[in-house]
Design an enzyme around this catalytic site. Sequence first.
Site, PDB file in Angstrom:
ATOM      1  N   GLY A   1      -9.060   2.894   8.147  1.00 28.20           N
ATOM      2  CA  GLY A   1      -7.982   3.724   7.617  1.00 28.20           C
ATOM      3  C   GLY A   1      -8.604   5.078   7.384  1.00 28.20           C
ATOM      4  N   CYS A   2      -7.841   6.060   7.077  1.00 28.21           N
ATOM      5  CA  CYS A   2      -8.452   7.342   6.769  1.00 28.21           C
ATOM      6  C   CYS A   2      -8.528   7.447   5.268  1.00 28.21           C
ATOM      7  CB  CYS A   2      -7.638   8.473   7.363  1.00 28.21           C
ATOM      8  SG  CYS A   2      -7.519   8.314   9.142  1.00 28.21           S
TER       9      CYS A   2
END
Lengths: 105, 434
Positions: A103-104
Amino acid sequence: MSTVTLAGSTVEVDAEGFLHDPAQWNREIGREIAAQNGIAELTDRHWQVVDFMRKAYLENGTAPSIRTLAKASGVPIKELYQLFPKGPAKLAAKIGGVPKPRGCI
Amino acid sequence: MRPPAPISENWTRMAHRIVILGGGTGGTLTANRLQREYGSGAEIVVVDRDDRHVYQPALVFVPFGMADPARIVRSRSGQLRDGIEFRTGVVDQVDVERSVVHLADGAELSYDVLVIATGAELLPGETEGMSGPGWGERVFTFYSLEGASALHRALRTFDSGRLVVNFIDVPIKCPVAPLEFCFLADWYLRRRGVRHRVDLRFVTPLDGAFTRPAASAHLAGLMERKGIGIETEFATGEIDGRGGRLVSWDEREVEFDLLATVPLHGGAAFAGRSPGLCDDLGFVPTDPHTLQSRAAENVFVIGDATDIATSKAGSVAHFEGETLVANVRRFLAGEPLQATFDGHANCFIETGFHKALLIDFNYDYDPVPGRYPWPHAGPLPLLKESRLNHMGKLMFQPIYWHMLLPGREIPGIAAAMRPPAQPAETNDRKGAPA
């Protein structure tokens, strides 16, 4: 990191059960991880997602997020959740023997 | 390496032509740093669609009447040094093969170096129902000035029921802002004497309060002490504004009376129209250490527009500035680039009651307790609520306009993260390509 036996092979997994080395993976191992996570049988549709996940990781060095997965794998988000309950990106990565999508942040 | 100036175009031209797309935090500080570096040796053009520069760190204060919307907006052009050209216009697309920017009005801007600093866009239309019935009545976002102002009007009269705070999916700008919103809402409602009648709940697609483990555990504890509920792994598929329901992709539901949501984010629209420039979310694939784009060697990227694995936050753009400007200079001089950016981010997290937390991290180190900016001497405590951190956040606005945007160093705040004093677990992202 711990060592477990999956489908007759000895593999290294992290604390959450993701394979440490994608090269240790085979489809039998994928099936067993799926079974342990409540997916009794992997259909062609499941494999379409798992194979995409694995290919994307091996090509880019990072596993795609759910949005990318839906846009690029050809399986809509709603169906991804039906195939892989709770966290499709996470579960497909686990079954495909690649690290957890970051995920960021 | 590509020659810096296309000789055929104008062989007498000596100045480097640098085009910067975006006049926000990253674009402004890059333009000012480059102008100082080159003086008349570079023609620098900044393009943006409007001349309104919003001080985004204050948006989370607006719904609680803690910031006046009129006082957090200034002109973009007014933040640029003399000698920089500011141009209002919409970018249609970039032709990286020919090194030309096409504007929607038909104008073409050729460049020796292009800097993409176009940030992240809010995409409410990507979530079913978000901007449908109830939008602006019981469904709001505080990620735009207009949304934050409208939410302020709604919160003033909200005195009972369920207030849900949620974001749809990562990446989002300032990933701690939804948590800050929860803490500030708790404080605001207590001050108004109605907190006991409000069920305050945070709904997140992640498996914890935050992405990084140490900070996540700490923040989860803080939420529990403040009586804020948390619903994890909730991937919102639909917002039913009329019925007051969030519906997840796996068909769970959370009801709300008032919703403060954060829409999906994507890169700027022109990136999607420019062949080979961006990924499928519209962000520009970028080398995480040199900040050169993957698409072309004379294209560099800063701030929220990149795809790199660090926070989308102003502090990151500030820390990136040093590496980016050095590498633009090196590229134009025909020298090898330096891989010096380490993913450094730091964020103040307002926790209400005039206190705030501070976290500091990079690609390799998770947020850890300690002191900032000097490991033992502080003065700001890390991962701990303090009044000094709150003062730090408030003091940051003048620093932003007068030091960060002009592209000056902030005393004591180094671009590279200082490794924590106590050995911390380096996170498992180490070495992973972004």
